[in-house]
Design an enzyme around this catalytic site. Sequence first.
Site, PDB file in Angstrom:
ATOM      1  N   SER A  20       4.064 -12.294  -2.824  1.00  0.00           N
ATOM      2  CA  SER A  20       2.439 -11.894  -2.927  1.00  0.00           C
ATOM      3  C   SER A  20       2.130 -10.904  -3.611  1.00  0.00           C
ATOM      4  CB  SER A  20       1.529 -12.463  -1.757  1.00  0.00           C
ATOM      5  OG  SER A  20       2.627 -11.215  -1.040  1.00  0.00           O
ATOM      6  N   GLU A  22      -0.120  -6.929  -4.131  1.00  0.00           N
ATOM      7  CA  GLU A  22      -0.701  -6.416  -3.882  1.00  0.00           C
ATOM      8  C   GLU A  22      -1.823  -5.462  -4.982  1.00  0.00           C
ATOM      9  OE1 GLU A  22      -1.146  -4.170   0.412  1.00  0.00           O
ATOM     10  OE2 GLU A  22      -1.683  -2.873  -0.731  1.00  0.00           O
ATOM     11  N   LYS A 173      -3.235  -8.242  18.024  1.00  0.00           N
ATOM     12  CA  LYS A 173      -3.832  -8.683  16.875  1.00  0.00           C
ATOM     13  C   LYS A 173      -3.495 -10.403  16.229  1.00  0.00           C
ATOM     14  CE  LYS A 173      -2.255  -5.473  13.726  1.00  0.00           C
ATOM     15  NZ  LYS A 173      -2.221  -4.437  12.720  1.00  0.00           N
ATOM     16  N   PHE A 224       3.131   9.763   0.353  1.00  0.00           N
ATOM     17  CA  PHE A 224       2.446   9.040   1.050  1.00  0.00           C
ATOM     18  C   PHE A 224       3.005   8.517   2.208  1.00  0.00           C
ATOM     19  CE2 PHE A 224       1.017   4.115   0.440  1.00  0.00           C
ATOM     20  CZ  PHE A 224      -0.308   4.797   0.818  1.00  0.00           C
TER      21      PHE A 224
END
Length: 302
Positions: A20, A22, A173, A224
Amino acid sequence: MNSISKRVSRSGAPSSLRVSFEFFPAKNTDAEPVLWDAIERLAPFNPDFVSVTYGAGGSTRERTEGTVARLVRETSLRPAAHLTCVGASRADVDDVIRAYRAAGVRHIVALRGDPATGVGTDYVPHPEGYRTTADLVRGILALGPFDVSVSAYPEKHPQSATIEADIDVLEAKVDAGATRAITQFFFDNDLYFRYLDRVRARGITIPVIPGILPVQNFQQTASFAAKTGASIPAWLAKRFDGLDDDAATRRLVAATVAAEQVFDLLDQGVSDFHFYTMNRAELVYAICHLLGLRPERARQAA
Ligand code: FAD
């Protein structure tokens, strides 16, 4: 030849391999073609889903919605829209969820988000907002059947006192209905496997998909990482040492480092990979190719 290269070169990508990608919404009209070029380049790998981030404090709400809506309208990709609780009432967040539902979006990446006052400061929920990500997950599922992904932190979230406290949050969650977790990026695979052991020991069975960040720019990655609590191993710094003015070699090194990481994960049984593309296709394309993936069109034509 190691076992992975044998496996990949003889039979193509393992059949269970899923990727996948992003992306973040384009900052302005000049950046739009860069984003869509990257999407178009990577789309033929038939990703499981492509996700679009939600800017800090909801700052990209319209651009995220617009990008996701265009993905639904103009591509056959399955988009996942990131959504945070920051700085918005439940009613506002619910409007976003309803708009996604109406646009045909069926997958949301539910997040608390960083405090509007900046990473590292205390998080204060909006007085009428969702208080936690688990609350948001419940809110999303109350508005329709969605696939809901959430974050996971192999090195714990910087605001978690301990890794076990961090896994409490993940558990909440999952109990709220999340069906998949995507990890913060990491470079030491042992951290991921140790975390996964702890998560499984707590009876959490959802997929915990490793988030892979190809190092497009080492200095940026390091700063980051410092904000997000991810560690930069000394060996990684060493590999990029002296390459500040040598973009071509940096790209080769970055592809090698990321390929080594995913091959090692693959070797240890991981079959799903989430790539942080930073809206650039080149490195991620090379890594997918090395993994044995081939563009669907080419495969169909063969
Ligand atoms: P959670 O996992 O819900 O919580 C993280 C930590 O916050 C907890 O471990 C705990 O330490 C603390 N915490 C949460 N609730 C409580 C509580 N009730 N009491 C005490 N402590 C609590 N940010 C964006 O702005 N937009 C994005 O699109 C985006 N996408 C992301 C995608 C992934 C895969 C990841 C890993 C992160 C992403 N982020 C994004 C960053 C994320 O918003 C920040 O890391 C944020 O600080 C935490 O949000 P979360 O949903 O991960 O929080």
